[in-house]
Motif scaffolding. Sequence first.
Motif, PDB file in Angstrom:
ATOM      1  N   TYR A   1      34.073  36.923  48.414  1.00 54.88           N
ATOM      2  CA  TYR A   1      35.192  36.977  47.478  1.00 54.88           C
ATOM      3  C   TYR A   1      35.392  38.401  46.977  1.00 54.88           C
ATOM      4  CZ  TYR A   1      38.118  35.228  43.581  1.00 54.88           C
ATOM      5  OH  TYR A   1      39.147  34.958  42.716  1.00 54.88           O
TER       6      TYR A   1
ATOM      7  N   MET B   1      39.237  35.240  49.650  1.00 55.25           N
ATOM      8  CA  MET B   1      38.006  34.463  49.753  1.00 55.25           C
ATOM      9  C   MET B   1      37.268  34.696  51.061  1.00 55.25           C
ATOM     10  SD  MET B   1      38.935  30.936  47.756  1.00 55.25           S
ATOM     11  CE  MET B   1      37.272  30.331  47.911  1.00 55.25           C
TER      12      MET B   1
ATOM     13  N   ARG C   1      32.172  39.289  44.694  1.00 56.56           N
ATOM     14  CA  ARG C   1      31.104  38.357  44.318  1.00 56.56           C
ATOM     15  C   ARG C   1      30.871  37.366  45.439  1.00 56.56           C
ATOM     16  NH1 ARG C   1      33.359  33.396  42.754  1.00 56.56           N
ATOM     17  NH2 ARG C   1      35.509  33.423  42.002  1.00 56.56           N
TER      18      ARG C   1
ATOM     19  N   LEU D   1      30.121  33.251  46.648  1.00 55.88           N
ATOM     20  CA  LEU D   1      30.799  31.980  46.395  1.00 55.88           C
ATOM     21  C   LEU D   1      29.798  30.877  46.103  1.00 55.88           C
ATOM     22  CD1 LEU D   1      33.675  31.966  49.058  1.00 55.88           C
ATOM     23  CD2 LEU D   1      33.869  32.318  46.607  1.00 55.88           C
ATOM     24  N   GLY D   2      28.912  31.143  45.150  1.00 56.82           N
ATOM     25  CA  GLY D   2      27.962  30.102  44.767  1.00 56.82           C
ATOM     26  C   GLY D   2      28.097  29.810  43.291  1.00 56.82           C
ATOM     27  N   GLN D   3      27.021  29.353  42.672  1.00 56.28           N
ATOM     28  CA  GLN D   3      27.008  29.147  41.228  1.00 56.28           C
ATOM     29  C   GLN D   3      25.937  30.022  40.599  1.00 56.28           C
ATOM     30  OE1 GLN D   3      27.003  25.827  43.060  1.00 56.28           O
ATOM     31  NE2 GLN D   3      29.181  26.258  43.006  1.00 56.28           N
ATOM     32  N   GLY D   4      26.073  30.204  39.301  1.00 57.70           N
ATOM     33  CA  GLY D   4      25.078  30.974  38.585  1.00 57.70           C
ATOM     34  C   GLY D   4      25.009  32.408  39.083  1.00 57.70           C
ATOM     35  N   LEU D   5      23.798  32.839  39.401  1.00 55.15           N
ATOM     36  CA  LEU D   5      23.610  34.229  39.816  1.00 55.15           C
ATOM     37  C   LEU D   5      24.355  34.545  41.108  1.00 55.15           C
ATOM     38  CD1 LEU D   5      22.038  36.576  38.608  1.00 55.15           C
ATOM     39  CD2 LEU D   5      20.184  36.062  40.197  1.00 55.15           C
TER      40      LEU D   5
ATOM     41  N   GLU E   1      27.277  33.945  41.920  1.00 56.47           N
ATOM     42  CA  GLU E   1      28.652  34.388  41.734  1.00 56.47           C
ATOM     43  C   GLU E   1      28.739  35.537  40.728  1.00 56.47           C
ATOM     44  OE1 GLU E   1      31.473  31.619  40.316  1.00 56.47           O
ATOM     45  OE2 GLU E   1      30.295  31.006  38.591  1.00 56.47           O
ATOM     46  N   THR E   2      27.650  36.254  40.533  1.00 51.63           N
ATOM     47  CA  THR E   2      27.707  37.466  39.719  1.00 51.63           C
ATOM     48  C   THR E   2      28.748  38.408  40.294  1.00 51.63           C
ATOM     49  OG1 THR E   2      25.381  37.296  39.131  1.00 51.63           O
ATOM     50  CG2 THR E   2      26.413  39.462  38.906  1.00 51.63           C
ATOM     51  N   GLN E   3      29.641  38.853  39.429  1.00 49.60           N
ATOM     52  CA  GLN E   3      30.735  39.693  39.889  1.00 49.60           C
ATOM     53  C   GLN E   3      30.372  41.171  39.683  1.00 49.60           C
ATOM     54  OE1 GLN E   3      35.409  39.066  40.229  1.00 49.60           O
ATOM     55  NE2 GLN E   3      34.552  38.452  38.272  1.00 49.60           N
TER      56      GLN E   3
ATOM     57  N   PHE F   1      31.884  45.056  39.775  1.00 48.74           N
ATOM     58  CA  PHE F   1      33.137  45.793  39.658  1.00 48.74           C
ATOM     59  C   PHE F   1      32.977  47.225  40.132  1.00 48.74           C
ATOM     60  CE2 PHE F   1      36.154  43.145  37.293  1.00 48.74           C
ATOM     61  CZ  PHE F   1      35.333  42.105  36.918  1.00 48.74           C
ATOM     62  N   GLY F   2      34.067  47.753  40.682  1.00 49.59           N
ATOM     63  CA  GLY F   2      34.101  49.163  41.016  1.00 49.59           C
ATOM     64  C   GLY F   2      34.293  50.002  39.767  1.00 49.59           C
TER      65      GLY F   2
ATOM     66  N   TYR G   1      28.289  26.855  33.545  1.00 46.33           N
ATOM     67  CA  TYR G   1      27.395  27.968  33.257  1.00 46.33           C
ATOM     68  C   TYR G   1      28.050  28.872  32.203  1.00 46.33           C
ATOM     69  CZ  TYR G   1      24.324  27.172  37.280  1.00 46.33           C
ATOM     70  OH  TYR G   1      23.422  26.647  38.168  1.00 46.33           O
TER      71      TYR G   1
ATOM     72  N   HIS H   1      28.331  32.664  31.135  1.00 44.96           N
ATOM     73  CA  HIS H   1      28.124  34.025  31.628  1.00 44.96           C
ATOM     74  C   HIS H   1      28.515  35.016  30.545  1.00 44.96           C
ATOM     75  CE1 HIS H   1      27.822  33.428  36.161  1.00 44.96           C
ATOM     76  NE2 HIS H   1      28.094  32.211  35.733  1.00 44.96           N
TER      77      HIS H   1
ATOM     78  N   TYR I   1      29.413  39.192  30.271  1.00 41.92           N
ATOM     79  CA  TYR I   1      29.653  40.493  30.879  1.00 41.92           C
ATOM     80  C   TYR I   1      29.957  41.468  29.757  1.00 41.92           C
ATOM     81  CZ  TYR I   1      29.950  38.741  35.657  1.00 41.92           C
ATOM     82  OH  TYR I   1      29.651  38.203  36.889  1.00 41.92           O
TER      83      TYR I   1
ATOM     84  N   PRO J   1      33.737  46.080  34.082  1.00 40.07           N
ATOM     85  CA  PRO J   1      32.782  45.141  33.489  1.00 40.07           C
ATOM     86  C   PRO J   1      31.504  45.052  34.317  1.00 40.07           C
ATOM     87  CG  PRO J   1      34.982  44.191  33.533  1.00 40.07           C
ATOM     88  CD  PRO J   1      35.038  45.453  34.345  1.00 40.07           C
TER      89      PRO J   1
ATOM     90  N   HIS K   1      23.301  35.174  32.259  1.00 37.36           N
ATOM     91  CA  HIS K   1      23.950  33.876  32.299  1.00 37.36           C
ATOM     92  C   HIS K   1      22.908  32.785  32.096  1.00 37.36           C
ATOM     93  CE1 HIS K   1      22.387  33.548  36.401  1.00 37.36           C
ATOM     94  NE2 HIS K   1      22.684  32.255  36.345  1.00 37.36           N
TER      95      HIS K   1
ATOM     96  N   TYR L   1      33.791  28.094  42.139  1.00 39.53           N
ATOM     97  CA  TYR L   1      33.516  29.415  42.698  1.00 39.53           C
ATOM     98  C   TYR L   1      34.742  30.039  43.352  1.00 39.53           C
ATOM     99  CZ  TYR L   1      32.667  26.151  46.546  1.00 39.53           C
ATOM    100  OH  TYR L   1      32.757  25.133  47.450  1.00 39.53           O
TER     101      TYR L   1
END
Lengths: 115, 112
Positions: A31, A50, A94, A96-100, A102-104, A106-107, B32, B34, B36, B44, B49, B96
């Motif tokens: 993603y 995606m 990021r 495409l899972g849950q929790g960690l 899908e940590t995003q 950024f540039g 969840y 989260h 940031y 960000p 989390h 997601y």
Amino acid sequence: EAQVTQNPRYLITVTGKKLTVTCSQNMNHEYMSWYRQDPGLGLRQIYYSMNVEVTDKGDVPEGYKVSRKEKRNFPLILESPSPNQTSLYFCASRGLGQGLEETQYFGPGTRLLVL
Amino acid sequence: DAKTTQPNSMESNEEEPVHLPCNHSTISGTDYIHWYRQLPSQGPEYVIHGLTSNVNNRMASLAIAEDRKSSTLILHRATLRDAAVYYCILRGLYNYGQNFVFGPGTRLSVLP
């Protein structure tokens, strides 16, 4: 080191002159997305993807194009920039899972001024 | 994703603990929480989390109320570098494919 890179970091251009902002990630993320940030309006999503060859509009897509030909790259194209596209732009990626997962990430941002 | 409510701004003194609250009364059992933060002139970055239990990492701690309707991000000793906008975001199970929605967040000022 996990990172999202954007280029250029700063850009001044004139109305109507096509430009491309590049974005690349090294985390094999599916993603990727582009945001713009304006004072008082927060972060708004422009486009997202995606996976390779799969892109879709976000909340403010007018005046922008994107492509996803490779998993790691997601360039933002302004074919005919206008002054209302003056903004701070962020690319993000990021999983495409849950929790960690899908940590995003950024540039560093691209500050664009359209005269 | 369910909605979150955060104070617009908070102030702290350097080297003191900071408790940043977030209300999410409509949270579902699989959402969840989260956090940031966005430092000045940067994108960000992920802070922490959690789902149900309190969580600690090198940056902060996350305390989640027993009914999960609120949570608190804890910075144990604020530094000047912690001055930023902090965002509390809920992410649902199987969401997601959906965008992260960044609200206005809480602007934290740290006084020397």
